[in-house]
Design an enzyme around this catalytic site. Structure first.
Site, short mmCIF file in Angstrom:
data_model
loop_
_atom_site.label_atom_id
_atom_site.label_comp_id
_atom_site.label_asym_id
_atom_site.label_seq_id
_atom_site.Cartn_x
_atom_site.Cartn_y
_atom_site.Cartn_z
CG ASN A 1 15.56 6.10 -23.71
OD1 ASN A 1 14.44 5.76 -23.34
ND2 ASN A 1 16.58 5.25 -23.75
NE ARG B 1 14.46 2.28 -26.13
CZ ARG B 1 14.55 1.56 -25.03
NH1 ARG B 1 14.67 2.14 -23.87
NH2 ARG B 1 14.49 0.26 -25.10
CG ASN C 1 21.93 -3.40 -16.31
OD1 ASN C 1 22.58 -4.18 -15.61
ND2 ASN C 1 22.06 -2.09 -16.22
NE ARG D 1 13.97 -7.40 -18.14
CZ ARG D 1 14.46 -6.56 -19.06
NH1 ARG D 1 15.17 -7.02 -20.08
NH2 ARG D 1 14.23 -5.27 -18.97
CD GLU E 1 29.86 -1.20 -26.20
OE1 GLU E 1 30.44 -0.25 -25.65
OE2 GLU E 1 28.70 -1.13 -26.65
P1 ADP Z 1 21.85 -0.99 -19.98
O1 ADP Z 1 21.09 -2.18 -20.49
O2 ADP Z 1 21.33 -0.49 -18.67
O3 ADP Z 1 22.07 0.09 -21.02
P2 ADP Z 1 24.73 -1.34 -20.14
O4 ADP Z 1 24.83 -1.59 -21.61
O5 ADP Z 1 25.24 -0.06 -19.60
O6 ADP Z 1 23.26 -1.61 -19.60
O7 ADP Z 1 25.51 -2.56 -19.42
C1 ADP Z 1 25.58 -2.70 -18.04
C2 ADP Z 1 26.40 -3.95 -17.72
O8 ADP Z 1 27.69 -3.82 -18.33
C3 ADP Z 1 26.64 -4.18 -16.23
O9 ADP Z 1 26.52 -5.57 -15.94
C4 ADP Z 1 28.10 -3.76 -16.06
O10 ADP Z 1 28.73 -4.50 -15.06
C5 ADP Z 1 28.71 -4.10 -17.38
N1 ADP Z 1 29.93 -3.33 -17.63
C6 ADP Z 1 31.18 -3.81 -17.69
N2 ADP Z 1 32.09 -2.87 -17.94
C7 ADP Z 1 31.40 -1.73 -18.05
C8 ADP Z 1 31.80 -0.39 -18.29
N3 ADP Z 1 33.06 -0.04 -18.47
N4 ADP Z 1 30.82 0.53 -18.32
C9 ADP Z 1 29.54 0.18 -18.15
N5 ADP Z 1 29.11 -1.09 -17.90
C10 ADP Z 1 30.04 -2.03 -17.86
#
Ligand code: ADP
Length: 399
Positions: A7, A91, A211, A241, A335
């Site tokens: 990626n 990706r 995010n 955003r 999740e």
């Molecule tokens: P990306 O879009 O960068 O892949 P992620 O799917 O990792 O983002 O999600 C990031 C968001 O998930 C943040 O707002 C973070 O606070 C929230 N979050 C909550 N719990 C967790 C966790 N255990 N691990 C990672 N992110 C978490």
């Protein structure tokens, strides 16, 4: 079959080596800050771990060389030579209207990625660098790609057209494309597998909340609508955003407030969303901490707006699908944040949506059924795995 999944971002390469015979993750890591003074290298396998080693890495080719040399290193590596990598799965981000399925990377695919640079000016050039680096380092290794936009190509015209003069669609290809397709596809397939149902028989709403965040309506395994648009800015409120706003607001900011196009772009993409509304953080963990520990009103408001937007989208997609069998939460937020899921799904009993609060409050790394026995709609938490989906698609294309 061993597949290296890449990626490539503008200054990063995330990678995983997956053995597709048993879906075993053999090694993974990331290189960040490529091209800056000091790059950071992370690598993890059962045999050897590197945590944020500082190095100079000038470009993606050098980054890929470092990944490969670590994978095949006599002492630290987990394969003996490059020949042990059977394929690379990338990706990829934007293919416009060109591909509705994953692709074997050919000269034509490279041309399409170049043509679509104007639609994804940050992502497509980075993806191209990744493809070029693999071609240089592993010229005989087949490369496949999974475009983020591909899964949403099944959307009907009524869902993807904007109500602009039609020539903007015909001449400039301005329309809804949607993103996170790999994740929406993966979790919807996982749901069908878990429920032992045929995906063709299911109406699913998938909420990918990371995010970046987007939501999709999936009918019989096909995306029929999704919240992101021409770019990932549209739709749900996100970390930084803004998501949906009155399209006249940027015009107002420029004309009345004297902001430049670049300033407005930066505000909408980098300074809005959770960060902008709360004034605290784009990270949902910090927002919930502020709520739980300090009852911080700005955090409560931002959290409320975030959840309300998701609720509204779910409602509109229930209408678009004429019902819903499964609602799926995925991504870091989807999740891991039970309070947020509860707020989103509260007071939706009209739709037959009933959350099992006890189950919802549990933290597990696995798939969880979050609805009550009586709930007409199944609510599921499914950890996404875009890399595995890319490896699965690569294996399918080459088999
Ligand atoms: P990306 O879009 O960068 O892949 P992620 O799917 O990792 O983002 O999600 C990031 C968001 O998930 C943040 O707002 C973070 O606070 C929230 N979050 C909550 N719990 C967790 C966790 N255990 N691990 C990672 N992110 C978490």
């Amino acid at each position: 079959m061993r597949i290296l999944v890449l990626n490539c971002g503008s200054s990063s390469i995330k990678y995983q080596l997956i053995d597709m015979d048993d879906q075993n993750l053999m090694a993974e890591g990331i290189i960040e800050r490529i091209g800056e003074n000091i790059a950071l290298f992370t690598y993890k396998s059962d045999k050897y771990t590197v945590r944020k080693q500082e190095l100079q890495i000038d470009n993606h080719e050098n980054g890929l060389s470092l990944i490969i040399s670590t994978l095949i290193d006599e002492d630290k590596g987990i394969i003996s030579s490059l020949d042990d990598i059977d394929a690379v799965g990338h990706r990829l981000v934007h293919a416009g209207e060109n591909y509705a399925d994953s692709v074997v990377v050919t000269d034509h695919v490279v041309e399409v990625m170049k043509e679509c640079v104007s639609l994804a000016p940050l992502h497509n050039p980075a993806n191209l660098k990744g493809v070029e680096a693999v071609s240089a380092a592993m010229p005989d290794c087949p490369q496949c790609g999974v475009f983020d936009t591909a899964f949403h190509q099944s959307m009907p015209e009524k869902a993807y057209l904007y109500a602009l003069p039609l020539e903007f669609y015909h001449e400039n290809k301005i329309r809804r494309y949607g993103f996170h397709g790999t994740s929406h596809k993966y979790v919807s397939l996982k749901a069908a597998e878990y429920l032992d149902e045929n995906i063709e028989d299911l109406k699913i709403i998938t909420c990918h909340l990371g995010n970046g965040a987007s939501i999709s309506a999936i009918d019989g395994g096909k995306s029929i609508d999704t919240s992101m648009g021409l770019t990932p800015l549209e739709g749900l409120m996100m970390g930084t955003r803004c998501g949906d706003i009155d399209p006249a607001i940027p015009i107002y900011m420029e004309r009345r407030l004297g902001l430049s196009v670049d300033e407005v772009n930066n505000i909408l993409n980098k300074k809005s969303g959770m960060l902008g509304l709360s004034g605290i953080s784009n990270d949902m963990r910090e927002i919930e901490d502020e709520i739980l520990k300090h009852n911080n009103p700005a955090a409560i408001t931002a959290h409320d707006v975030y959840c309300y937007r998701i609720k509204k989208y779910i409602g509109s997609y229930v209408a678009a699908l004429n019902g819903v069998d499964v609602i799926i939460f995925t991504g870091g937020i989807g999740e891991n944040m039970p309070i947020l899921r509860e707020l989103v799904l509260r007071d939706m009993d009209y739709f037959g949506i009933e959350l099992n609060e006890e189950e919802n409050a549990k933290f597990t790394g696995d798939i969880q059924m979050l609805s009550t026995e009586a709930s007409k709609v199944k609510i599921m938490k499914i950890p996404t795995n875009e890399e595995l989906m890319i490896a699965m698609e690569t294996k399918r294309l080459l088999s």
